[in-house]
Enzyme design. Structure first.
Site, PDB file in Angstrom:
ATOM      1  CB  ALA A 120     -53.427 -42.809  24.305  1.00 24.71           C
ATOM      2  CB  SER A 123     -49.517 -48.850  14.939  1.00 24.78           C
ATOM      3  OG  SER A 123     -49.258 -49.876  15.876  1.00 24.78           O
ATOM      4  CB  VAL A 127     -57.279 -44.783  24.777  1.00 22.67           C
ATOM      5  CG1 VAL A 127     -58.071 -44.734  26.086  1.00 22.67           C
ATOM      6  CG2 VAL A 127     -56.569 -46.128  24.645  1.00 22.67           C
ATOM      7  CG  ASP A 276     -45.549 -53.490  25.481  1.00 23.04           C
ATOM      8  OD1 ASP A 276     -44.354 -53.261  25.236  1.00 23.04           O
ATOM      9  OD2 ASP A 276     -46.476 -52.969  24.846  1.00 23.04           O
TER      10      ASP A 276
END
Length: 505
Positions: A120, A123, A127, A276
């Site tokens: 992944a 910005s 990971v 989030d």
């Protein structure tokens, strides 16, 4: 020179996407319109595409801006909410070098195996998957090299643009662009410290240990630094893949209700919530004893609430459920968020005008997050200062509610949440609340009680009036001295007048 070149590029991109239309003084300029290559698209779409063109930091800014629905028009907020971090990964050798520099050891010594291809990329960080020498699977999050300097430069440009917009556009002052940029900078500062994110993950995991609702990865603290975070690898199916979840035997309506319960548990029980919770950060476990539970990822943005905040929210939510608009208005006044001179009946009438049309619909068609947003906008007319933590909460509620409706279109947030809120309020206000308060204060009382006899004896034996009496005596002496001086002055003046009179005669 570099800053000027960057500003010129930003201006060119803004012109190409027709963003001059956001400024009333420039919106009708025919010459600027000639250079715009995007004339037919909605303004929100054009702004989103411009931010994507400008790069990852501006994408992140758009994501944060989308949470400020109390400040920006809804069509723009909805479009900016679509922004995703589709950022190409940085080279794996740079990731390895960053890990080794931050953790002070070679990757081969830290991990049995390390996947150099990022799983992944965003910005700010990316990971990689790895396996530790004891066989445990982990996810390794690494900050992008030089990301701090890049962010500092772009934030400085955003600050300049915010200041200019306030000077050139009177409406911009209401939108508070400089405050929005400052909030963006604060969010980035939190996300740039992976030790803080690791602490957030650890706290959330502790809050839900033994829970049948949410699974949070374990943090490997000995392999964490400000730029590297190593945590347990989580397995699951993205929550957006509803059909796959059905095929694996997950109860989708129950999953939707569980999301609402997780949200209210975080908010009212813990006062600490994942802020989030978009679909990219949520998996659903489909195997083993955790099957059917939510799996949380990415803990860079978390919200926190005080006891006062929680009490205010619970009172408002229950008042909404019962259509008690007077109580909603009074809760704002009690919290001090409305000027003291505000008339409760006028504020109540404004709230009623917002809520009644909404309640005329079937319950399953009511979006509580959008209702809360409209109330924020109405409250602005009464000079209500919306608290940042509540804006973050409202954004999270929109995410959770929207996600729940995607899973189960018949989800009734009101029916799901009301029993939980009523139970929480009874625990806070009723005899349960009193008992909890006594138990919470008991350790302090246990330390103070043995000292009470000594404190009482000291209070009774001390001459507490002595200092006051001495001060009064000093004040009386000072007054007497001042009176003597004044009398002497008057006598001297009278004598002088007598002498002058004798000479004149």
């Amino acid at each position: 020179m570099a800053r000027l070149a960057r500003l010129a590029r930003i201006a060119a991109v803004g012109l190409r996407f027709g963003l001059h239309e956001f400024f009333p003084g420039l919106s009708g300029n025919v010459l600027l319109g000639v250079f715009s290559g995007h004339k037919g698209e909605p303004r929100g779409q054009r702004l989103r595409e411009a931010l994507e063109t400008l790069g990852p930091i501006f994408v992140k800014f758009g994501q944060v801006l989308s949470t400020r629905r109390d400040l920006i028009p809804l069509d723009i907020a909805d479009e900016l909410a679509k922004l995703q971090d589709r950022v190409p990964p940085f080279p794996s050798d740079q990731a390895v070098a960053e890990i080794e520099r931050s953790l002070g050891s070679e990757v081969s010594k830290l991990f049995l195996s390390f996947e150099k291809e990022a799983t992944a990329s965003a910005s700010i960080a990316q990971v990689h998957l790895a396996v530790m020498h004891d066989g445990r699977e982990v996810a390794v999050k690494v900050l992008r090299p030089g990301v701090e300097k890049a962010i500092a430069k772009d934030v400085a440009l955003l600050q300049t643009a915010a200041a200019l917009s306030e000077r050139l556009w009177s409406e911009a002052r209401r939108l508070k662009p400089r405050e929005v940029v400052a909030e963006f900078e604060r969010h980035l500062g939190e996300e740039l410290d992976l030790l803080r994110e690791a602490a957030n993950a650890s706290q959330l995991r502790r809050n839900f240990l033994g829970s049948g609702l949410l699974v949070v990865p374990e943090v490997h603290w000995d392999l964490c630094s400000e730029r590297v975070m190593v945590m347990e690898r989580m397995h699951g199916t993205p929550i957006s893949q509803v059909q796959v979840l059905r095929e694996k035997g997950v109860d989708i309506p129950a999953l939707a209700r569980m999301g609402v319960e997780i949200f209210f548990t975080q908010v009212f029980r813990d006062g600490f919530f994942h802020a989030d919770m978009h679909p990219g950060n949520i998996l659903v476990s489909t195997e083993g004893e955790t099957k059917g539970r939510y799996v949380a990822l990415d803990f860079g943005i978390m919200g926190a609430l005080t006891e006062s905040d929680k009490n205010y929210l619970a009172r408002n939510f229950l008042a909404f459920f019962n259509r008690d608009y007077r109580r909603v208005a009074q809760a704002h006044l009690d919290a001090g968020w409305v000027p003291a001179e505000t008339r409760v009946d006028e504020f109540e009438a404004a709230i009623r005008a917002v809520c009644e049309p909404v309640f005329a619909r079937p319950l399953k068609e009511i979006y509580f997050g959008k209702l809360l947003l409209r109330l924020f906008q109405t409250s602005r007319r009464f000079n209500v200062e919306i608290q940042p933590q509540l804006v973050l909460l409202q954004k999270t509620l929109l995410n959770i509610e929207g996600l729940g409706r995607e899973l189960d279109p018949d989800l009734d947030l009101w029916k799901t949440a009301k029993p939980y809120l009523e139970r929480w309020m009874s625990e806070q206000v009723g005899w349960r609340g009193l008992l909890k308060a006594v138990l919470r204060e008991a350790p302090g009382w246990a330390a103070t009680l043995p000292e009470l006899p000594r404190l009482v004896h000291r209070a009774l034996t001390e001459d507490r009036l002595g200092p006051i009496r001495a001060a009064l005596e000093r004040l009386a002496d000072e007054n007497a001295r001042r009176n003597d001086i004044l009398a002497a002055g008057l006598v001297a003046l009278f004598a002088a007048l007598v002498v002058v009179a004798l000479f004149v005669l």
